[in-house]
Design an enzyme around this catalytic site. Structure first.
Site, mmCIF file in Angstrom:
data_model
loop_
_atom_site.group_PDB
_atom_site.id
_atom_site.type_symbol
_atom_site.label_atom_id
_atom_site.label_comp_id
_atom_site.label_asym_id
_atom_site.label_seq_id
_atom_site.Cartn_x
_atom_site.Cartn_y
_atom_site.Cartn_z
ATOM 1 N N ASN A 27 5.687 -12.503 4.588
ATOM 2 C CA ASN A 27 4.828 -12.037 5.691
ATOM 3 C C ASN A 27 3.652 -12.986 5.862
ATOM 4 O O ASN A 27 3.539 -13.976 5.144
ATOM 5 C CB ASN A 27 4.362 -10.599 5.432
ATOM 6 N N CYS A 40 -4.761 -5.271 -2.306
ATOM 7 C CA CYS A 40 -4.915 -5.944 -1.007
ATOM 8 C C CYS A 40 -3.613 -6.615 -0.600
ATOM 9 O O CYS A 40 -3.461 -7.037 0.542
ATOM 10 C CB CYS A 40 -5.921 -7.072 -1.088
ATOM 11 N N LYS A 68 22.993 -21.971 -2.084
ATOM 12 C CA LYS A 68 22.615 -21.883 -0.669
ATOM 13 C C LYS A 68 23.771 -21.310 0.153
ATOM 14 O O LYS A 68 24.921 -21.779 0.028
ATOM 15 C CB LYS A 68 22.224 -23.274 -0.156
ATOM 16 N N PRO A 115 9.343 -1.200 -5.404
ATOM 17 C CA PRO A 115 8.422 -0.152 -5.875
ATOM 18 C C PRO A 115 7.094 -0.249 -5.134
ATOM 19 O O PRO A 115 6.641 -1.351 -4.814
ATOM 20 C CB PRO A 115 8.238 -0.480 -7.361
ATOM 21 N N ASP A 116 6.486 0.876 -4.845
ATOM 22 C CA ASP A 116 5.154 0.886 -4.222
ATOM 23 C C ASP A 116 4.130 0.834 -5.357
ATOM 24 O O ASP A 116 3.924 1.813 -6.080
ATOM 25 C CB ASP A 116 4.974 2.146 -3.366
ATOM 26 N N ILE A 117 3.520 -0.337 -5.518
ATOM 27 C CA ILE A 117 2.614 -0.567 -6.658
ATOM 28 C C ILE A 117 1.444 0.413 -6.613
ATOM 29 O O ILE A 117 1.134 1.105 -7.588
ATOM 30 C CB ILE A 117 2.089 -2.024 -6.629
ATOM 31 N N LYS A 136 -0.273 8.349 -0.748
ATOM 32 C CA LYS A 136 -0.330 7.467 -1.928
ATOM 33 C C LYS A 136 -1.345 7.957 -2.959
ATOM 34 O O LYS A 136 -1.495 7.348 -4.023
ATOM 35 C CB LYS A 136 -0.658 6.035 -1.505
HETATM 36 O O1 C5P Z 1 2.737 1.524 2.916
HETATM 37 P P1 C5P Z 1 2.000 0.286 3.223
HETATM 38 O O2 C5P Z 1 2.705 -0.971 2.774
HETATM 39 O O3 C5P Z 1 1.517 0.163 4.610
HETATM 40 O O4 C5P Z 1 0.675 0.417 2.316
HETATM 41 C C1 C5P Z 1 -0.244 -0.606 2.182
HETATM 42 C C2 C5P Z 1 -0.962 -0.503 0.869
HETATM 43 O O5 C5P Z 1 -0.044 -0.262 -0.168
HETATM 44 C C3 C5P Z 1 -1.641 -1.790 0.501
HETATM 45 O O6 C5P Z 1 -2.777 -1.488 -0.285
HETATM 46 C C4 C5P Z 1 -0.584 -2.516 -0.327
HETATM 47 O O7 C5P Z 1 -1.177 -3.458 -1.208
HETATM 48 C C5 C5P Z 1 0.052 -1.359 -1.059
HETATM 49 N N1 C5P Z 1 1.486 -1.560 -1.372
HETATM 50 C C6 C5P Z 1 1.880 -1.732 -2.676
HETATM 51 N N2 C5P Z 1 3.206 -1.880 -2.972
HETATM 52 C C7 C5P Z 1 4.116 -1.857 -2.005
HETATM 53 C C8 C5P Z 1 3.737 -1.682 -0.675
HETATM 54 C C9 C5P Z 1 2.405 -1.543 -0.381
HETATM 55 O O8 C5P Z 1 1.030 -1.769 -3.563
HETATM 56 N N3 C5P Z 1 5.379 -2.012 -2.318
#
Ligand code: C5P
Length: 481
Positions: A278, A341, A364, A380-382, A417
């Site tokens: 991104n 962030c 490749k 995973p959502d950290i 969250k």
């Molecule tokens: O759900 P979304 O990606 O919009 O949420 C953004 C927040 O969640 C940010 O603080 C981002 O650093 C955190 N995040 C994370 N792990 C992920 C996705 C998002 O820590 N896999």
């Protein structure tokens, strides 16, 4: 009534002082009773007194900053007001501040280095190419040693040099080579001061964070009158003391606080050559890491691949994928604060030709098929995982980059969250990624604050203040409990 009690009354009374210093009122009452302010609160009281224009010399034994170890470099430029800097040297010396003095060539036409040396009881530096000086205290050391550099009087010439990056003598070279806070006290003929060139340089320097003590209005030694007079030495002295106190206060604000920050993008490999990522540059996260480090926090920065220099902080861990970022972040817990962030990739992308036919993505991928499909696996959502875990830091902050319904989406992230604060911004039309400025909303469970557009460094600065407020209030509540 004793001295300290009188001073506290002038500062607004026990309750107000306690509130300003974020301590319990009973502590302030004790100071009043004992007629003593503890050493670690002395600079905060001095700073408050300066804000109230109270001369603390009437209440405290003497301005002695011995234990605070302040270091100042005074650069004296050539102007009729140069002689007034001698009084400034006397005031700074009296307060036991470690002072070095540099004089420009033209300053030496007005006052002599011998006079400055006698007053400061220390060598006065004048020459960039002095073999003797460079072997003892070179110009880089002179630039790096001080907490604050004061240029007084500052001429139109030194302003022009600094604004344009000219380093052709000791004074201008030091100014360019320093990380320290710089304050200029300009003094010059009113026409020189109002000249467009000087005013443009002034604005340029203000924009770069250089501090100014504005010149006074009045009669000038040259016979003309207007804006350009050198302020009274005591005014300059008070201003530098207040700045020094702020520098020291800030340096200890997050002492012993451990902070983990994720920043930048993550990358999901498709094959050894291609990837999905991104537009995050890492600038905002790096600015926050840098600001919190400057304020004494033990910062661990976990960064995805970026193209900007790393900030000065305790620990930097570089990662590529979201999975790696997750594992490394967990490995840094427990911590006091977590700030996520990073723009983390939400999915892993596993290439395939069809549901039945997988692809060898170790090499490749060849363009033999018209279509390439992907199976996506959620990363995973950290932020959410840590916020909901037993290892949850006391304060958890997330970011929310959205292109529409900014606040609504941010609020739902705050809840889903389980974080304490969300910093939301609008990233439609590439308004934020890679830019130097940011416009953010701060959303917690009770409020939504809108901040005006400002540089990412300024967002970091204001956010650090905000975090400090939340953190100290929480600690007071804890100790009161
Ligand atoms: O759900 P979304 O990606 O919009 O949420 C953004 C927040 O969640 C940010 O603080 C981002 O650093 C955190 N995040 C994370 N792990 C992920 C996705 C998002 O820590 N896999």
């Amino acid at each position: 009534m004793n001295n300290i009690s009188q001073l506290i009354s002038l500062l607004g009374g026990t309750g107000l002082v306690a509130e300003k210093l974020k301590i319990k009122p009973s502590a302030v009452s004790n100071w009043r009773k004992l007629n003593r302010i503890p050493k670690n609160k002395l600079n905060a009281i001095l700073s408050l007194s300066l804000q109230h224009n109270i001369n603390t010399e009437d209440f405290l034994p003497s301005h002695n900053f011995d234990n605070l170890n302040f270091k100042v470099l005074l650069i004296i430029c050539g102007g009729i007001a140069s002689y007034k800097s001698l009084e400034l040297i006397r005031l700074v010396k009296k307060a036991n501040i470690d002072l070095d003095v540099v004089m420009t060539k033209s300053a030496q036409r007005f006052i002599t280095p011998l006079l400055v040396t006698s007053l400061n009881e220390k060598k006065c530096y004048t020459d960039l190419f002095s073999v003797e000086d460079e072997s003892k205290m070179n110009h880089i050391m002179l630039a790096r040693k001080p907490d604050l550099i004061l240029v007084a009087p500052a001429t139109a010439n030194i302003m022009a040099k600094l604004a344009n990056g000219i380093a052709d003598d000791l004074a201008s070279t030091i100014l360019l080579a320093s990380f320290s806070q710089i304050i200029l006290a300009p003094s010059m003929n009113p026409v020189m001061w109002s000249n467009l060139a000087t005013q443009e340089n002034y604005q340029k320097l203000l924009g770069r964070g250089i501090g100014f003590i504005a010149p006074d209005v009045g009669d000038m030694a040259c016979g003309e009158s207007g804006t350009g007079r050198f302020p009274e030495p005591k005014v300059i002295y008070d201003r530098i003391i207040s700045n020094l106190i702020n520098i020291k206060n800030i340096a200890d604000q997050f002492k012993n606080v451990s902070i983990v920050i994720t920043a930048g993008p993550t990358i999901e490999n498709i094959d050894p050559v291609r990837f999905v990522s991104n537009r995050s540059s890492g600038k905002q996260g790096f600015a926050i890491a840098s600001e919190l480090s400057r304020r004494g926090a033990k910062v661990t920065l976990i960064s995805g691949p970026v193209n900007i220099p790393f900030p000065k902080c305790a620990n930097i861990i570089q990662v590529i994928t979201a999975q790696e970022m997750f594992e490394k972040t967990i490995s840094q817990l427990p911590a006091d604060i977590l700030i996520c962030c990073a723009a983390v990739s939400d999915w892993k992308f596993i290439p395939k030709i069809s549901d039945n036919e997988k692809i060898d993505s170790k090499n490749k991928i060849k363009k033999t098929n018209d279509e390439l499909l992907f199976k996506t696996l959620k990363n995973p959502d950290i932020l959410a995982t840590i916020a909901k875990s037993k290892l949850r830091p006391n304060l958890v902050i997330g970011f929310s980059a959205e292109t529409n319904n900014i606040i609504k989406n941010a609020k739902s992230k705050l809840i889903s969250k389980e974080v304490d604060l969300i910093i939301a911004n609008d990233v439609s039309k590439n308004k934020v990624f890679g830019e130097d400025s940011n416009k953010v909303f701060l959303i917690d469970k009770n409020n939504c604050e809108e901040w005006c557009e400002q540089s990412k460094n300024s967002v970091a600065f204001n956010l650090a203040d905000k975090i400090n407020n939340i953190f100290t209030t929480a600690n007071i509540c804890d100790t009161n409990a």
